[in-house]
Design an enzyme around this catalytic site. Structure first.
Site, PDB file in Angstrom:
ATOM      1  N   MET A 254      -4.345  26.454 -51.394  1.00 15.70           N
ATOM      2  CA  MET A 254      -4.063  27.434 -52.436  1.00 15.70           C
ATOM      3  C   MET A 254      -4.392  28.836 -51.946  1.00 15.70           C
ATOM      4  SD  MET A 254      -5.555  27.241 -56.321  1.00 15.70           S
ATOM      5  CE  MET A 254      -5.126  25.492 -56.338  1.00 15.70           C
ATOM      6  N   ASP A 257      -5.091  32.750 -47.663  1.00 15.41           N
ATOM      7  CA  ASP A 257      -5.994  32.907 -46.523  1.00 15.41           C
ATOM      8  C   ASP A 257      -5.330  32.360 -45.261  1.00 15.41           C
ATOM      9  OD1 ASP A 257      -8.245  33.423 -45.004  1.00 15.41           O
ATOM     10  OD2 ASP A 257      -9.257  31.555 -45.559  1.00 15.41           O
TER      11      ASP A 257
END
Length: 314
Positions: A254, A257
């Site tokens: 999710m 990054d």
């Protein structure tokens, strides 16, 4: 359960950390899991351990009106927890479910070392590059799927996985259990070696690389980067000076990054991959990496290990 099955040993745990430690030590054949535990992010680690041990499990609901956690979590859409019991069900129903699940065909759990990696280990001289991997939600199982395909003499590999602060060592032990290569927790100033996989997870420091050869790990305190500590972006960015010697991939997760660092790596000459949407539990991090041009190619989870190893030979 103990009354129904003479000689059975039942272990009780009131938190996930205790449950994980007990399961790792005792390797149970079955687990009844209160549904509230399955809602915790760290339950991903329990799922991966259950899978590695071939431990069957079932969620136990408070009552029939409760909404199963699997309805809201993509992690729980598949697996042995697909059916639920409730706390009001009779002992006979619990026993029947136990019988059904335990008697189902089981996998061959022969020792991992030397068994994994698709045959004879490749000589270390075959690999000219090192591998970087970043993952988040769904990443524990994804890493298992990828690393089980690595030979004992795999390229030096560094991994950042987002996980709960108490589960980092558990992840290392789990991956080391199923990998032909040696999996270790990331420590500061460790020389990167063939046949070793360095994992940063549940730590308070970012993992990166030193800027001079011989290449070593670098653990550094600092604020979250891209919302995380350790951060995939921190790892990828630190490897930019070695660009052409790098193969990097972003797996399921999710957020975003790793995408920025992966783009910098690609511009520096690295070979870059992102897990495809179909095989991702959460197509967040890989999506951003693909849409921003950070990833050169999207690869299914089943083909990821081969893609990384082949690129590391180029």
């Amino acid at each position: 359960m103990e009354a129904s099955y003479p000689g059975m040993k039942v272990l009780l745990a009131n938190n996930l950390m205790m449950a994980y430690n007990q399961a790792e030590a005792a390797q149970p054949v079955f687990a009844f899991v209160e549904d509230g535990f399955t809602k915790l992010p760290e339950f991903e680690m329990m799922l991966a351990l259950f899978s590695a041990l071939d431990t069957r499990w079932v969620a136990v609901m408070d009552d029939m009106s409760a909404t199963p956690a699997r309805k809201a979590s993509p992690l729980l859409n598949v697996g042995a927890g697909i059916f639920e019991l409730t706390k009001s069900d009779s002992p006979q129903q619990f026993a029947q479910y136990f019988d059904m699940m335990v008697k189902a065909p089981r996998r061959d759990l022969a020792g991992p070392r030397g068994r994994m990696g698709g045959g004879a280990p490749a000589p270390s001289t075959d690999f000219k590059k090192f591998i970087l991997i970043g993952s988040s939600t769904g990443g524990v199982e994804a890493l298992r799927s990828v690393l089980v395909g690595f030979p004992a003499q795999c390229p030096p590999t560094m991994i950042v996985q987002h996980t709960g602060k108490n589960f980092g060592q558990g992840l290392v032990s789990l991956l080391d259990r199923i990998c032909a290569a040696k999996v270790v927790a990331a420590e500061d100033s460790t020389k990167l070696e063939t046949g070793h996989i360095y994992v940063a997870a549940g730590q308070r420091r970012h993992m990166g690389m030193t800027q001079r050869k011989p290449m070593r790990t670098r653990l550094k305190e600092g604020p979250p980067i891209s919302g995380h500590t350790p951060s995939v972006d921190a790892l990828f960015t630190s490897a930019v000076p070695y660009g052409k010697d790098v193969v990097a991939a972003i797996l399921t997760g999710m957020g975003q990054d790793g995408a920025r660092g992966l783009l910098e790596l690609r511009k520096a000459g690295a070979t870059t991959f992102a897990q495809d949407e179909k095989s991702s539990v959460v197509y967040g991090m890989p999506r951003v990496a693909w849409e921003t041009g950070a990833a050169q190619k999207q690869v299914s989870l089943a083909r990821m290990a081969g893609a990384l190893l082949q690129a590391a030979k180029a």
